[in-house]
Write a protein that holds these residues in place. Structure first.
Motif, PDB file in Angstrom:
ATOM      1  N   ALA A  94       1.131   5.141   8.935  1.00 29.94           N
ATOM      2  CA  ALA A  94       1.357   6.549   9.251  1.00 29.94           C
ATOM      3  C   ALA A  94       0.396   7.489   8.542  1.00 29.94           C
ATOM      4  CB  ALA A  94       2.791   6.914   8.878  1.00 29.94           C
ATOM      5  N   ARG A  95      -0.577   6.971   7.864  1.00 26.70           N
ATOM      6  CA  ARG A  95      -1.442   7.817   7.037  1.00 26.70           C
ATOM      7  C   ARG A  95      -2.125   8.928   7.806  1.00 26.70           C
ATOM      8  NH1 ARG A  95      -3.806   3.016   3.513  1.00 26.70           N
ATOM      9  NH2 ARG A  95      -2.007   2.784   2.161  1.00 26.70           N
ATOM     10  N   SER A  96      -2.695   8.613   8.939  1.00 22.27           N
ATOM     11  CA  SER A  96      -3.442   9.629   9.672  1.00 22.27           C
ATOM     12  C   SER A  96      -2.661  10.202  10.849  1.00 22.27           C
ATOM     13  CB  SER A  96      -4.755   9.033  10.179  1.00 22.27           C
ATOM     14  OG  SER A  96      -4.491   7.970  11.077  1.00 22.27           O
ATOM     15  N   ASN A  97      -1.420   9.813  10.995  1.00 21.77           N
ATOM     16  CA  ASN A  97      -0.617  10.271  12.112  1.00 21.77           C
ATOM     17  C   ASN A  97       0.045  11.610  11.769  1.00 21.77           C
ATOM     18  OD1 ASN A  97       1.408  10.623  14.098  1.00 21.77           O
ATOM     19  ND2 ASN A  97       1.408   8.427  14.487  1.00 21.77           N
ATOM     20  N   PRO A  98      -0.268  12.667  12.535  1.00 20.36           N
ATOM     21  CA  PRO A  98       0.333  13.975  12.242  1.00 20.36           C
ATOM     22  C   PRO A  98       1.850  13.986  12.445  1.00 20.36           C
ATOM     23  CG  PRO A  98      -0.889  14.039  14.305  1.00 20.36           C
ATOM     24  CD  PRO A  98      -1.157  12.703  13.681  1.00 20.36           C
ATOM     25  N   GLU A  99       2.346  13.043  13.197  1.00 20.98           N
ATOM     26  CA  GLU A  99       3.786  12.968  13.439  1.00 20.98           C
ATOM     27  C   GLU A  99       4.550  12.632  12.152  1.00 20.98           C
ATOM     28  OE1 GLU A  99       6.570  11.136  16.988  1.00 20.98           O
ATOM     29  OE2 GLU A  99       4.478  10.550  16.833  1.00 20.98           O
ATOM     30  N   TYR A 100       3.876  11.976  11.218  1.00 19.13           N
ATOM     31  CA  TYR A 100       4.518  11.632   9.949  1.00 19.13           C
ATOM     32  C   TYR A 100       5.000  12.892   9.235  1.00 19.13           C
ATOM     33  CZ  TYR A 100       5.290  10.139   5.199  1.00 19.13           C
ATOM     34  OH  TYR A 100       5.860   9.932   3.980  1.00 19.13           O
ATOM     35  N   ALA A 101       4.137  13.885   9.117  1.00 17.14           N
ATOM     36  CA  ALA A 101       4.495  15.127   8.434  1.00 17.14           C
ATOM     37  C   ALA A 101       5.629  15.845   9.165  1.00 17.14           C
ATOM     38  CB  ALA A 101       3.283  16.043   8.323  1.00 17.14           C
TER      39      ALA A 101
ATOM     40  N   SER B 230      12.490   6.797  16.685  1.00 18.29           N
ATOM     41  CA  SER B 230      12.337   5.701  17.630  1.00 18.29           C
ATOM     42  C   SER B 230      10.969   5.772  18.308  1.00 18.29           C
ATOM     43  CB  SER B 230      13.455   5.751  18.672  1.00 18.29           C
ATOM     44  OG  SER B 230      13.306   4.718  19.587  1.00 18.29           O
ATOM     45  N   SER B 231      10.601   6.940  18.762  1.00 20.90           N
ATOM     46  CA  SER B 231       9.317   7.131  19.416  1.00 20.90           C
ATOM     47  C   SER B 231       8.166   6.834  18.459  1.00 20.90           C
ATOM     48  CB  SER B 231       9.210   8.569  19.928  1.00 20.90           C
ATOM     49  OG  SER B 231       7.929   8.828  20.433  1.00 20.90           O
ATOM     50  N   PHE B 232       8.271   7.331  17.239  1.00 17.60           N
ATOM     51  CA  PHE B 232       7.232   7.121  16.237  1.00 17.60           C
ATOM     52  C   PHE B 232       7.037   5.636  15.943  1.00 17.60           C
ATOM     53  CE2 PHE B 232       6.147   6.682  11.670  1.00 17.60           C
ATOM     54  CZ  PHE B 232       4.892   7.256  11.695  1.00 17.60           C
ATOM     55  N   PHE B 233       8.127   4.931  15.676  1.00 14.03           N
ATOM     56  CA  PHE B 233       8.005   3.519  15.336  1.00 14.03           C
ATOM     57  C   PHE B 233       7.603   2.663  16.539  1.00 14.03           C
ATOM     58  CE2 PHE B 233      10.379   4.811  11.515  1.00 14.03           C
ATOM     59  CZ  PHE B 233       9.480   4.340  10.571  1.00 14.03           C
ATOM     60  N   ASN B 234       7.971   3.073  17.738  1.00 15.10           N
ATOM     61  CA  ASN B 234       7.497   2.363  18.925  1.00 15.10           C
ATOM     62  C   ASN B 234       5.981   2.508  19.070  1.00 15.10           C
ATOM     63  OD1 ASN B 234       9.982   1.340  19.705  1.00 15.10           O
ATOM     64  ND2 ASN B 234      10.444   3.064  21.039  1.00 15.10           N
ATOM     65  N   LYS B 235       5.464   3.697  18.802  1.00 10.60           N
ATOM     66  CA  LYS B 235       4.019   3.923  18.857  1.00 10.60           C
ATOM     67  C   LYS B 235       3.295   3.095  17.812  1.00 10.60           C
ATOM     68  CE  LYS B 235       4.400   8.642  20.506  1.00 10.60           C
ATOM     69  NZ  LYS B 235       4.259  10.063  20.124  1.00 10.60           N
ATOM     70  N   VAL B 236       3.850   3.078  16.602  1.00  4.82           N
ATOM     71  CA  VAL B 236       3.255   2.308  15.518  1.00  4.82           C
ATOM     72  C   VAL B 236       3.263   0.812  15.880  1.00  4.82           C
ATOM     73  CG1 VAL B 236       3.545   1.567  13.114  1.00  4.82           C
ATOM     74  CG2 VAL B 236       3.734   3.990  13.710  1.00  4.82           C
ATOM     75  N   SER B 237       4.379   0.343  16.394  1.00  3.14           N
ATOM     76  CA  SER B 237       4.488  -1.074  16.783  1.00  3.14           C
ATOM     77  C   SER B 237       3.511  -1.419  17.895  1.00  3.14           C
ATOM     78  CB  SER B 237       5.905  -1.383  17.248  1.00  3.14           C
ATOM     79  OG  SER B 237       6.808  -1.280  16.174  1.00  3.14           O
TER      80      SER B 237
END
Length: 68
Positions: A17-24, A55-62
């Motif tokens: 999640a380092r560069s993902n703006p969704e993390y913040a 759910s959406s975030f972790f699906n994208k990461v996966s």
């Protein structure tokens, strides 16, 4: 909320999640929800939205880690 924050920090520590703006945005949503809980505000919708965002975030990461 503690588990949500732990999972989000774990994703960051593992480099997902380092560069993902969704993390913040997720971190801010957790803070807002915690504030609502402390203030005894209605949180049903906020919890549902946060669950959907996680759910959406972790699906994208996966999907990025394990492309089909």
């Amino acid at each position: 909320m503690k588990d949500a924050r732990t999972q989000l920090k774990l994703a960051q520590e593992l480099g997902y999640a380092r560069s993902n703006p969704e993390y913040a945005e997720l971190e801010q949503a957790i803070k807002n929800l915690e504030r609502q809980v402390k203030a005894s505000e209605k949180t049903t919708d906020a919890f549902a939205k946060l669950q959907e965002r996680f759910s959406s975030f972790f699906n994208k990461v996966s999907a990025a880690i394990n492309p089909a």
